[in-house]
Design an enzyme around this catalytic site. Sequence first.
Site, mmCIF file in Angstrom:
data_model
loop_
_atom_site.group_PDB
_atom_site.id
_atom_site.type_symbol
_atom_site.label_atom_id
_atom_site.label_comp_id
_atom_site.label_asym_id
_atom_site.label_seq_id
_atom_site.Cartn_x
_atom_site.Cartn_y
_atom_site.Cartn_z
ATOM 1 N N GLU A 145 9.766 -2.614 1.095
ATOM 2 C CA GLU A 145 10.914 -1.843 1.585
ATOM 3 C C GLU A 145 11.756 -2.631 2.597
ATOM 4 O O GLU A 145 12.986 -2.610 2.550
ATOM 5 C CB GLU A 145 10.359 -0.573 2.242
ATOM 6 C CG GLU A 145 11.375 0.452 2.588
ATOM 7 C CD GLU A 145 10.974 1.196 3.863
ATOM 8 O OE1 GLU A 145 9.923 0.874 4.455
ATOM 9 O OE2 GLU A 145 11.748 2.072 4.263
ATOM 10 N N ASP A 148 0.671 -1.388 -0.629
ATOM 11 C CA ASP A 148 0.656 0.042 -0.286
ATOM 12 C C ASP A 148 1.135 0.922 -1.441
ATOM 13 O O ASP A 148 0.920 2.133 -1.430
ATOM 14 C CB ASP A 148 1.547 0.307 0.928
ATOM 15 C CG ASP A 148 1.003 -0.322 2.210
ATOM 16 O OD1 ASP A 148 -0.213 -0.535 2.278
ATOM 17 O OD2 ASP A 148 1.789 -0.573 3.123
ATOM 18 N N MET A 169 -6.108 -0.003 4.469
ATOM 19 C CA MET A 169 -4.705 -0.116 4.872
ATOM 20 C C MET A 169 -3.872 0.995 4.247
ATOM 21 O O MET A 169 -4.295 1.642 3.286
ATOM 22 C CB MET A 169 -4.153 -1.478 4.482
ATOM 23 C CG MET A 169 -4.534 -2.561 5.464
ATOM 24 S SD MET A 169 -3.619 -4.069 5.103
ATOM 25 C CE MET A 169 -4.116 -5.055 6.498
ATOM 26 N N ARG A 185 -0.004 2.320 5.834
ATOM 27 C CA ARG A 185 0.614 2.689 7.099
ATOM 28 C C ARG A 185 1.321 4.037 7.014
ATOM 29 O O ARG A 185 1.076 4.922 7.799
ATOM 30 C CB ARG A 185 1.617 1.577 7.413
ATOM 31 C CG ARG A 185 2.223 1.654 8.716
ATOM 32 C CD ARG A 185 2.703 0.328 9.205
ATOM 33 N NE ARG A 185 3.355 -0.517 8.214
ATOM 34 C CZ ARG A 185 3.600 -1.792 8.417
ATOM 35 N NH1 ARG A 185 3.208 -2.347 9.545
ATOM 36 N NH2 ARG A 185 4.217 -2.515 7.514
ATOM 37 N N ARG A 243 -21.594 5.380 10.505
ATOM 38 C CA ARG A 243 -21.097 4.023 10.759
ATOM 39 C C ARG A 243 -19.707 3.872 10.138
ATOM 40 O O ARG A 243 -19.412 4.479 9.115
ATOM 41 C CB ARG A 243 -22.014 2.980 10.115
ATOM 42 C CG ARG A 243 -23.418 2.942 10.691
ATOM 43 C CD ARG A 243 -23.448 2.232 12.036
ATOM 44 N NE ARG A 243 -24.802 1.982 12.473
ATOM 45 C CZ ARG A 243 -25.508 2.786 13.258
ATOM 46 N NH1 ARG A 243 -24.984 3.926 13.677
ATOM 47 N NH2 ARG A 243 -26.741 2.470 13.627
ATOM 48 N N GLN A 297 -8.602 -6.903 2.132
ATOM 49 C CA GLN A 297 -8.156 -6.272 0.902
ATOM 50 C C GLN A 297 -6.751 -6.754 0.487
ATOM 51 O O GLN A 297 -6.249 -6.359 -0.541
ATOM 52 C CB GLN A 297 -8.200 -4.745 1.007
ATOM 53 C CG GLN A 297 -7.113 -4.108 1.814
ATOM 54 C CD GLN A 297 -7.220 -2.599 1.772
ATOM 55 O OE1 GLN A 297 -7.318 -1.958 2.784
ATOM 56 N NE2 GLN A 297 -7.215 -2.033 0.595
ATOM 57 N N ARG A 298 -6.171 -7.613 1.305
ATOM 58 C CA ARG A 298 -4.832 -8.102 0.971
ATOM 59 C C ARG A 298 -4.849 -9.532 0.438
ATOM 60 O O ARG A 298 -3.808 -10.047 0.036
ATOM 61 C CB ARG A 298 -3.938 -8.000 2.207
ATOM 62 C CG ARG A 298 -2.603 -7.398 1.888
ATOM 63 C CD ARG A 298 -1.831 -7.053 3.104
ATOM 64 N NE ARG A 298 -1.423 -8.210 3.861
ATOM 65 C CZ ARG A 298 -0.817 -8.117 5.056
ATOM 66 N NH1 ARG A 298 -0.580 -6.932 5.581
ATOM 67 N NH2 ARG A 298 -0.454 -9.169 5.700
HETATM 68 O O1 F6P Z 1 2.264 -4.637 4.052
HETATM 69 C C1 F6P Z 1 1.832 -3.361 4.417
HETATM 70 C C2 F6P Z 1 0.577 -3.458 5.200
HETATM 71 O O2 F6P Z 1 -0.398 -4.019 4.394
HETATM 72 C C3 F6P Z 1 0.131 -2.140 5.793
HETATM 73 O O3 F6P Z 1 -0.679 -1.382 4.952
HETATM 74 C C4 F6P Z 1 -0.524 -2.584 7.069
HETATM 75 O O4 F6P Z 1 -0.433 -1.580 8.061
HETATM 76 C C5 F6P Z 1 0.279 -3.753 7.480
HETATM 77 O O5 F6P Z 1 0.743 -4.323 6.304
HETATM 78 C C6 F6P Z 1 -0.462 -4.783 8.290
HETATM 79 O O6 F6P Z 1 0.429 -5.754 8.665
HETATM 80 P P1 F6P Z 1 0.079 -7.147 9.324
HETATM 81 O O7 F6P Z 1 -0.421 -8.039 8.231
HETATM 82 O O8 F6P Z 1 1.378 -7.619 9.877
HETATM 83 O O9 F6P Z 1 -0.970 -6.904 10.344
#
Ligand code: F6P
Length: 340
Positions: free
Chosen positions: A102, A126, A168, A170, A264, A272-273
């Site tokens: 976005e 996301d 994640m 947001r 816990r 996960q990214r």
């Molecule tokens: O790109 C979106 C996102 O993955 C969100 O889900 C998460 O809150 C944010 O990025 C984390 O951002 P950064 O990598 O800048 O910590």
Amino acid sequence: MKIGMLTGGGDCPGLNPAIRGCVYRALGFGYECVGFLEGWKGLAEGNAIPLGLTEVENIVDKGGTILGTSRYNPFKKEGGPEAVEATIKKFSLDALVAMGGEDTLGVASKLFQRGVKVVGVPKTMDNDLSGTDYTFGFDTSVTRALDACRSLIDTGTSHRRVMVLEVMGRHAGWVALFTALASGADWVLLPEFKADPAQMVNHIKKVYQRKKFGLIVVSEGAEFQDDESEKQVKDEFGHIILQKRCLGEKIARYVESETGIETRSSVIGHMQRGGAPTLFDRILGLRVGVKAAELISEGKFGMMAALKGQEVLAVPLSDAVNNLKVVDRKWHELAQVFFR
Ligand code: F6P
């Protein structure tokens, strides 16, 4: 023709396949490609690398982005848009491909209104971008979260514990919702629906009686009790940085104190990214990358390559940036079916 490419915002698996798709199709048209480093920052500063077959032929299975990324917003910098336009002129670019969510596409849309010839490639783990059914990055991220759930189920079951996984997401809870549905979780907390702590605790108690285990998936942006004061740090696009909120841990402490069951929490966070994109994200990345080069060849600027059903089509950038695609009631109700 010479085209510039950049990747902006949070990285995600699928960006490299998208770069590859775009470069291969562009080379097929006889275009020259350059990649600007670290998103809009690279364009504002004129920091670029050539993008040819050598750079992209071995990247289809790689996570992240070979171009680097940042959350740099030229519209928040004195003379930012002018610097971007100067680079476009200096490099004699005929068109630009902006790959991002976005925020990145929002900048692209504003630049288009100023006359920049730009097309978009939608990405976000996301999956909250409007104008497209799915974005690459989402499938891989949920797949990673499902692996984490599998581990939590094993250790949680062995120890007779409740396990909380923070994922994640947001503003939108798609990652948490799909993770919960596909892992067989017992509860999910999403940013779109205010949590009812008492209802959650009662349900977890009931589930625990039956199976001596419970799994709660929580989206980092979910609302849980009142913690507005902790949500103040923002990035250049005005988004609250949620990492320090430790929502999963807060929920774990709450569940433990209300139920007396050992609980816990774990945060999957940036794990996960990253990593290799799944099959779905590789194919989608390649397809939207190819389409972006085709949009340029057709002169369809101000558009992005979007997945609609089985087709990759051109949709206006403005469709992507006006409203976030959030989880609606129907999806939330689907999750409730499995909380018994
Ligand atoms: O790109 C979106 C996102 O993955 C969100 O889900 C998460 O809150 C944010 O990025 C984390 O951002 P950064 O990598 O800048 O910590």
